[in-house]
Write a protein that holds these residues in place. Structure first.
Motif, PDB file in Angstrom:
ATOM      1  N   GLU A   1       1.113  -1.014   0.070  1.00 36.86           N
ATOM      2  CA  GLU A   1       0.167   0.384   0.061  1.00 36.86           C
ATOM      3  C   GLU A   1       0.304   1.352  -0.415  1.00 36.86           C
ATOM      4  OE1 GLU A   1      -2.817  -0.336   3.198  1.00 36.86           O
ATOM      5  OE2 GLU A   1      -2.600  -2.011   3.079  1.00 36.86           O
ATOM      6  N   THR A   2       0.023   2.306  -0.249  1.00 37.71           N
ATOM      7  CA  THR A   2       0.735   4.215  -0.214  1.00 37.71           C
ATOM      8  C   THR A   2       0.511   4.113   0.285  1.00 37.71           C
ATOM      9  OG1 THR A   2      -0.536   4.664  -1.928  1.00 37.71           O
ATOM     10  CG2 THR A   2       0.950   4.478  -3.438  1.00 37.71           C
ATOM     11  N   GLU A   3       1.681   5.230   0.968  1.00 34.55           N
ATOM     12  CA  GLU A   3       1.585   5.808   2.439  1.00 34.55           C
ATOM     13  C   GLU A   3       1.446   4.545   3.565  1.00 34.55           C
ATOM     14  OE1 GLU A   3       2.021   9.101   2.350  1.00 34.55           O
ATOM     15  OE2 GLU A   3       2.160   9.257   0.089  1.00 34.55           O
ATOM     16  N   ARG A   4       1.693   4.645   3.508  1.00 36.16           N
ATOM     17  CA  ARG A   4       2.076   2.613   4.653  1.00 36.16           C
ATOM     18  C   ARG A   4       3.318   2.390   5.539  1.00 36.16           C
ATOM     19  NH1 ARG A   4      -1.543  -2.441   6.103  1.00 36.16           N
ATOM     20  NH2 ARG A   4      -0.638  -2.655   8.461  1.00 36.16           N
TER      21      ARG A   4
ATOM     22  N   TYR B   1       6.600   0.921   5.681  1.00 39.19           N
ATOM     23  CA  TYR B   1       6.983  -1.263   6.185  1.00 39.19           C
ATOM     24  C   TYR B   1       8.154  -1.126   7.228  1.00 39.19           C
ATOM     25  CZ  TYR B   1       2.829  -1.638   3.081  1.00 39.19           C
ATOM     26  OH  TYR B   1       2.401  -2.017   2.163  1.00 39.19           O
TER      27      TYR B   1
ATOM     28  N   THR C   1      13.163   1.529   7.728  1.00 40.46           N
ATOM     29  CA  THR C   1      11.684   1.993   7.289  1.00 40.46           C
ATOM     30  C   THR C   1      11.796   1.933   5.721  1.00 40.46           C
ATOM     31  OG1 THR C   1      11.612   3.778   7.511  1.00 40.46           O
ATOM     32  CG2 THR C   1      10.324   1.964   9.639  1.00 40.46           C
TER      33      THR C   1
ATOM     34  N   THR D   1       8.551   3.683   2.955  1.00 37.47           N
ATOM     35  CA  THR D   1       7.177   4.138   2.962  1.00 37.47           C
ATOM     36  C   THR D   1       7.308   4.630   1.215  1.00 37.47           C
ATOM     37  OG1 THR D   1       6.775   5.489   5.195  1.00 37.47           O
ATOM     38  CG2 THR D   1       5.535   5.822   3.781  1.00 37.47           C
TER      39      THR D   1
ATOM     40  N   PRO E   1       4.653  -4.499   7.427  1.00 40.66           N
ATOM     41  CA  PRO E   1       3.651  -3.445   8.065  1.00 40.66           C
ATOM     42  C   PRO E   1       3.805  -2.856   9.646  1.00 40.66           C
ATOM     43  CG  PRO E   1       2.308  -5.026   7.234  1.00 40.66           C
ATOM     44  CD  PRO E   1       3.820  -5.361   7.414  1.00 40.66           C
ATOM     45  N   ASP E   2       3.817  -1.360   9.641  1.00 41.84           N
ATOM     46  CA  ASP E   2       4.366  -0.764  11.295  1.00 41.84           C
ATOM     47  C   ASP E   2       2.608  -0.645  12.258  1.00 41.84           C
ATOM     48  OD1 ASP E   2       6.161  -0.159  12.836  1.00 41.84           O
ATOM     49  OD2 ASP E   2       6.566   1.321  11.714  1.00 41.84           O
ATOM     50  N   GLU E   3       2.371  -1.370  12.800  1.00 48.45           N
ATOM     51  CA  GLU E   3       1.550  -0.975  13.515  1.00 48.45           C
ATOM     52  C   GLU E   3       1.284   0.686  13.764  1.00 48.45           C
ATOM     53  OE1 GLU E   3      -1.363  -3.451  13.221  1.00 48.45           O
ATOM     54  OE2 GLU E   3       0.356  -4.433  12.356  1.00 48.45           O
TER      55      GLU E   3
END
Length: 133
Positions: free
Chosen positions: A25-28, A30, A47, A49, A131-133
């Protein structure tokens, strides 16, 4: 009738347990867990993004990094990455260098059976992320 009802309830219960599958996903944000064949140094934080505007960015462990990217289906490529110029411990700098070089070799992405995002180079092991929570 009872076995059919039990089967229906079991199916509904299992469907309710299924979470949203991992996607790129964009704007997420990781979090990187492995770079190729090596895990990250303990307590280091890398990270990725992917911005909606075609720019990728994140933390490379010591410095912030940025690059352009292109995505078409499961194809994903990054332009040469730039970064800020802080100095850290030699081991962190070596890991950061490997990470930024690895980004430049990425050709595609997929999701592993355990739902981990993988960025694959032309040859070798992938960069593995969560994915970062």
């Amino acid at each position: 009738m009872k076995p059919l009802l039990a089967l229906g309830l079991l199916t509904a219960a299992l469907a309710g347990c299924a979470g949203k599958p991992v996607q790129l996903e964009t704007e997420r944000v990781y979090r990187v867990e492995w770079i190729g064949e090596r895990p990250l140094i303990d307590s280091s934080h890398l990270t990725i993004t992917l911005g909606d505007d075609g720019r990728a960015y994140g933390n490379a462990g010591c410095n912030h990094w940025f690059a352009g990217y292109q995505r078409d289906g499961d194809k994903l490529t990054f332009s040469n990455a730039g970064s800020t110029r802080m100095m850290c411990a030699p081991a962190l700098m070596e890991q950061e260098s490997r990470f930024l070089q690895s980004l430049g070799t990425v050709e595609r992405w997929d999701i592993s059976p355990d739902e981990q995002l993988r960025l694959w180079p032309a040859s070798g092991k992938p960069i593995r992320l969560w994915p970062d929570e």
